[in-house]
Write a protein that holds these residues in place. Structure first.
Motif, short mmCIF file in Angstrom:
data_model
loop_
_atom_site.label_atom_id
_atom_site.label_comp_id
_atom_site.label_asym_id
_atom_site.label_seq_id
_atom_site.Cartn_x
_atom_site.Cartn_y
_atom_site.Cartn_z
N PHE A 68 0.81 -1.22 0.00
CA PHE A 68 0.00 0.00 0.00
C PHE A 68 0.84 1.27 0.00
O PHE A 68 0.32 2.36 -0.13
N SER A 69 2.15 1.12 0.19
CA SER A 69 2.96 2.33 0.25
C SER A 69 3.50 2.73 -1.13
O SER A 69 4.15 3.75 -1.27
N HIS A 70 3.23 1.91 -2.12
CA HIS A 70 3.62 2.29 -3.49
C HIS A 70 2.41 2.87 -4.20
O HIS A 70 1.48 2.13 -4.54
N PRO A 71 2.41 4.20 -4.41
CA PRO A 71 1.22 4.84 -4.98
C PRO A 71 0.78 4.19 -6.29
O PRO A 71 -0.41 3.99 -6.52
N SER A 72 1.74 3.81 -7.10
CA SER A 72 1.36 3.23 -8.40
C SER A 72 0.55 1.96 -8.19
O SER A 72 -0.45 1.72 -8.87
N LYS A 73 0.98 1.18 -7.22
CA LYS A 73 0.30 -0.09 -6.96
C LYS A 73 -1.10 0.15 -6.41
O LYS A 73 -2.03 -0.57 -6.73
N VAL A 74 -1.22 1.17 -5.55
CA VAL A 74 -2.53 1.40 -4.95
C VAL A 74 -3.54 1.73 -6.04
O VAL A 74 -4.64 1.19 -6.08
N GLN A 75 -3.09 2.60 -6.97
CA GLN A 75 -4.01 2.98 -8.04
C GLN A 75 -4.38 1.77 -8.89
O GLN A 75 -5.52 1.59 -9.29
N ALA A 76 -3.38 0.97 -9.14
CA ALA A 76 -3.62 -0.14 -10.07
C ALA A 76 -3.92 -1.43 -9.33
O ALA A 76 -3.86 -2.49 -9.90
N TYR A 77 -4.23 -1.29 -8.04
CA TYR A 77 -4.34 -2.49 -7.23
C TYR A 77 -5.50 -3.38 -7.68
O TYR A 77 -6.49 -2.92 -8.20
N SER A 78 -5.33 -4.61 -7.45
CA SER A 78 -6.46 -5.51 -7.65
C SER A 78 -6.46 -6.49 -6.49
O SER A 78 -5.42 -6.72 -5.85
#
Ligand SMILES: Nc1nc2c(ncn2[C@@H]2O[C@H](COP(=O)(O)OP(=O)(O)OP(=O)(O)O)[C@@H](O)[C@H]2O)c(=O)[nH]1
Ligand SMILES: [Mg+2]
Length: 283
Positions: free
Chosen positions: A10-20
């Motif tokens: 959750f601390s990687h903004p890119s991942k949060v946006q693209a999270y699944s």
């Protein structure tokens, strides 16, 4: 601690946006929380939008709280004498835990006798005596190399004579795989049952929080051999893999009585499920 990977996720903004949820599922499995927990968490999080770390944390705590709360146990003996034998593998913290507990009972005005039934390790009796001196309790010492059951037998007779209220029995560390040593412990238990008919007897297994996956095997074998009545998890003050407590809770459901939080006599706290779960998310 075990959930560091979730936090990283959750601390990687890119991942949060693209999270699944699929990605989160992968991370959860890598975090060692187990398949069942992972699936239950994913189910409870399905349909939530803008998923954040706090959501996973809260769902995790909600999931585990009922189970772990049921394993809390307050030690307030209703009858005395109260006899506890401490068992576990080498170096798990038995003697130190015994001393910490003796200190607590002493502070509650109880008379405490420690029985030094670790007649195997050369420095064991000195270690217990030195603790006893610090705390101000009496120790019943057997001869070095004596049969631990006979030391327990004599110690319990002495406790009866002294009218000791709390009797804490230190035993030698042993591997759960060594059958003769397990047999020796069964004999020790039989002696306790025979000599202290009127007393409440407890067998507490002391486990190092760093034990990891092997903890379940250890516990299971000791429990099968002796009927463990409670667990104490030590060294919780270090960066421990506390996930093993969850594994044990799931598999064996034995009461977790205390957590060891350091090397000093004060460092023993009753197990509280909510605080324990919150602590898993402190990095
Ligand atoms: N940090 C920390 N250290 C602990 C804790 N409990 C015990 N220890 C340390 O762990 C080491 C082993 O503790 P002992 O109490 O001697 O362990 P034991 O199970 O009696 O060991 P054996 O009798 O050899 O089997 C000691 O250095 C203790 O100070 C704890 O809760 N936290
Ligand atoms: Mg010891």
């Amino acid at each position: 601690m075990i959930l560091q990977k979730i936090k990283d996720f959750f601390s990687h903004p890119s991942k949060v946006q693209a999270y699944s949820l699929d990605q989160l599922e992968e991370v959860l499995l890598e975090s060692d929380v187990g398949i069942q927990t992972t699936q239950a968490l994913i189910t409870s999080l399905r349909g939530k939008t803008n998923l954040a770390f706090e959501d996973v944390k809260n769902a995790f705590i909600q999931l585990w709280l009922p189970k772990l709360s049921s394993l809390e146990r307050v030690i307030e003996p209703k009858t005395y004498p109260f006899v506890i034998m401490f068992i576990g593998i080498n170096g798990s913290g038995k003697t130190t835990t015994l001393a910490k507990l003796a200190y607590q009972f002493k502070n509650h005005g109880k008379t405490v006798l420690a029985i030094a039934a670790d007649t195997f390790r050369s420095a064991a009796r000195e270690q217990l005596s030195s603790w006893a001196q610090k705390i101000g309790i009496e120790v019943f010492q057997g001869q070095k190399g004596a049969d631990p059951s006979s030391v327990i037998y004599d110690g319990l007779k002495w406790a009866r004579h002294q009218k000791s209220e709390v009797i804490l029995i230190d035993t030698a560390g042993r591997l759960h795989t060594k059958v003769p040593l397990l047999e020796e412990m069964k004999k020790m238990k039989r002696v306790i049952q025979k000599v202290s008919l009127e007393a409440s007897h407890e067998i507490w297994m002391v486990l190092d929080a760093h034990t990891g996956h092997n903890a379940l095997n250890q516990c299971r074998q000791f429990h099968e051999a002796l009927g463990v009545t409670g667990l104490i998890v030590t060294k919780m003050d270090g960066l421990a893999k506390t996930g093993m407590v969850l594994t044990l809770a799931e598999a064996l459901a034995l009461p977790i009585i205390y957590l060891g939080m350091g090397e000093k006599k004060e460092d023993l706290t009753p197990f509280k499920a909510q605080a324990f779960l919150e602590r898993l998310f402190v990095f």
